[in-house]
Design an enzyme around this catalytic site. Structure first.
Site, PDB file in Angstrom:
ATOM      1  N   HIS A  17      23.831  35.791  43.892  1.00  0.00           N
ATOM      2  CA  HIS A  17      22.598  36.256  43.237  1.00  0.00           C
ATOM      3  C   HIS A  17      22.830  37.615  42.573  1.00  0.00           C
ATOM      4  O   HIS A  17      22.397  37.851  41.447  1.00  0.00           O
ATOM      5  CB  HIS A  17      21.464  36.431  44.259  1.00  0.00           C
ATOM      6  CG  HIS A  17      20.927  35.162  44.843  1.00  0.00           C
ATOM      7  ND1 HIS A  17      20.775  34.979  46.194  1.00  0.00           N
ATOM      8  CD2 HIS A  17      20.480  34.020  44.249  1.00  0.00           C
ATOM      9  CE1 HIS A  17      20.251  33.776  46.417  1.00  0.00           C
ATOM     10  NE2 HIS A  17      20.072  33.170  45.256  1.00  0.00           N
ATOM     11  N   LYS A  41       8.861  26.305  55.172  1.00  0.00           N
ATOM     12  CA  LYS A  41       7.927  26.426  56.297  1.00  0.00           C
ATOM     13  C   LYS A  41       8.372  27.509  57.266  1.00  0.00           C
ATOM     14  O   LYS A  41       7.592  28.297  57.747  1.00  0.00           O
ATOM     15  CB  LYS A  41       7.817  25.083  57.013  1.00  0.00           C
ATOM     16  CG  LYS A  41       6.742  24.200  56.430  1.00  0.00           C
ATOM     17  CD  LYS A  41       6.354  23.095  57.396  1.00  0.00           C
ATOM     18  CE  LYS A  41       5.315  22.209  56.752  1.00  0.00           C
ATOM     19  NZ  LYS A  41       5.657  20.794  56.829  1.00  0.00           N
ATOM     20  N   ARG A  90      26.109  26.499  39.816  1.00  0.00           N
ATOM     21  CA  ARG A  90      27.404  26.547  40.523  1.00  0.00           C
ATOM     22  C   ARG A  90      28.235  25.298  40.276  1.00  0.00           C
ATOM     23  O   ARG A  90      29.459  25.338  40.294  1.00  0.00           O
ATOM     24  CB  ARG A  90      27.170  26.690  42.037  1.00  0.00           C
ATOM     25  CG  ARG A  90      26.670  28.044  42.467  1.00  0.00           C
ATOM     26  CD  ARG A  90      26.169  28.009  43.875  1.00  0.00           C
ATOM     27  NE  ARG A  90      25.041  27.081  43.974  1.00  0.00           N
ATOM     28  CZ  ARG A  90      24.205  27.014  44.992  1.00  0.00           C
ATOM     29  NH1 ARG A  90      24.385  27.776  46.049  1.00  0.00           N
ATOM     30  NH2 ARG A  90      23.199  26.169  44.989  1.00  0.00           N
TER      31      ARG A  90
END
Ligand code: PNS
Length: 161
Positions: A17, A41, A90
């Site tokens: 990132h 979640k 990627r």
């Protein structure tokens, strides 16, 4: 002034990132890093923690802004008045996943046009999900995450190898 949005879950931020952020800043004047709030979640890190880490990591990178968002990416692009969306690719699996999303986003709003950056080959195996798995089973995450994230993981998960 051209602005791009770099959206993601960033749970957690990886060195892949960070490389994309650096490279996007070489193309755009401003980069809004959009942290999707309720991306899973049971996230590893809360949205506040993910925003905090990204702010720490980009504090010396002029032109960056870290903002949490909910809902649709196209709405976030509109809110931030951005001109494009940046996503990293990627491999072919990423491409298969990203292409219809990019096409749908463009259909919803032509301002949400996606620019794909090819990740560095040495980052092609790095993912947030791999980091989470490694932390769970006490694998070595050095070389996967920036130091700020490493230290955060050590503290939060009592991670030590
Ligand atoms: O880091 P991730 O989890 O791969 O990022 C995925 C993200 C946040 C880019 C994607 O899930 C997203 O844009 N979510 C917002 C909801 C949305 O706009 N979905 C697309 C509907 S066509």
């Amino acid at each position: 002034m051209a602005t791009a949005v770099f959206p993601g879950s960033f749970d957690p931020v990886t060195i892949g990132h960070m490389d994309l952020i650096k490279r996007a800043l070489a193309i755009f004047d401003k980069l809004v890093i959009g942290v999707l709030a309720n991306s899973a979640k049971n996230p590893f890190f809360t949205e506040e923690e993910r925003v905090y880490m990204l702010k720490e990591l980009t504090k010396d990178m002029p032109g960056t802004e870290v903002i949490q968002f909910n809902g649709l990416l196209v709405d976030f692009v509109k809110e931030t008045k951005a001109d494009a969306v940046i996503r990293g690719i990627r491999n072919s699996i990423d491409f298969e996943y990203e292409l219809p999303l990019a096409q749908a986003n463009y259909k919803l709003d032509y301002k949400a046009d996606t620019i794909f950056l090819a990740t560095l080959p040495e980052h092609s195996y790095i993912s947030s999900s791999a980091v989470r798995e490694l932390v769970r089973y006490k694998g070595d995450i050095k070389g996967f995450v920036p130091d700020v994230v490493y230290q955060f993981i050590v503290q939060k998960f009592d991670y030590m190898i």
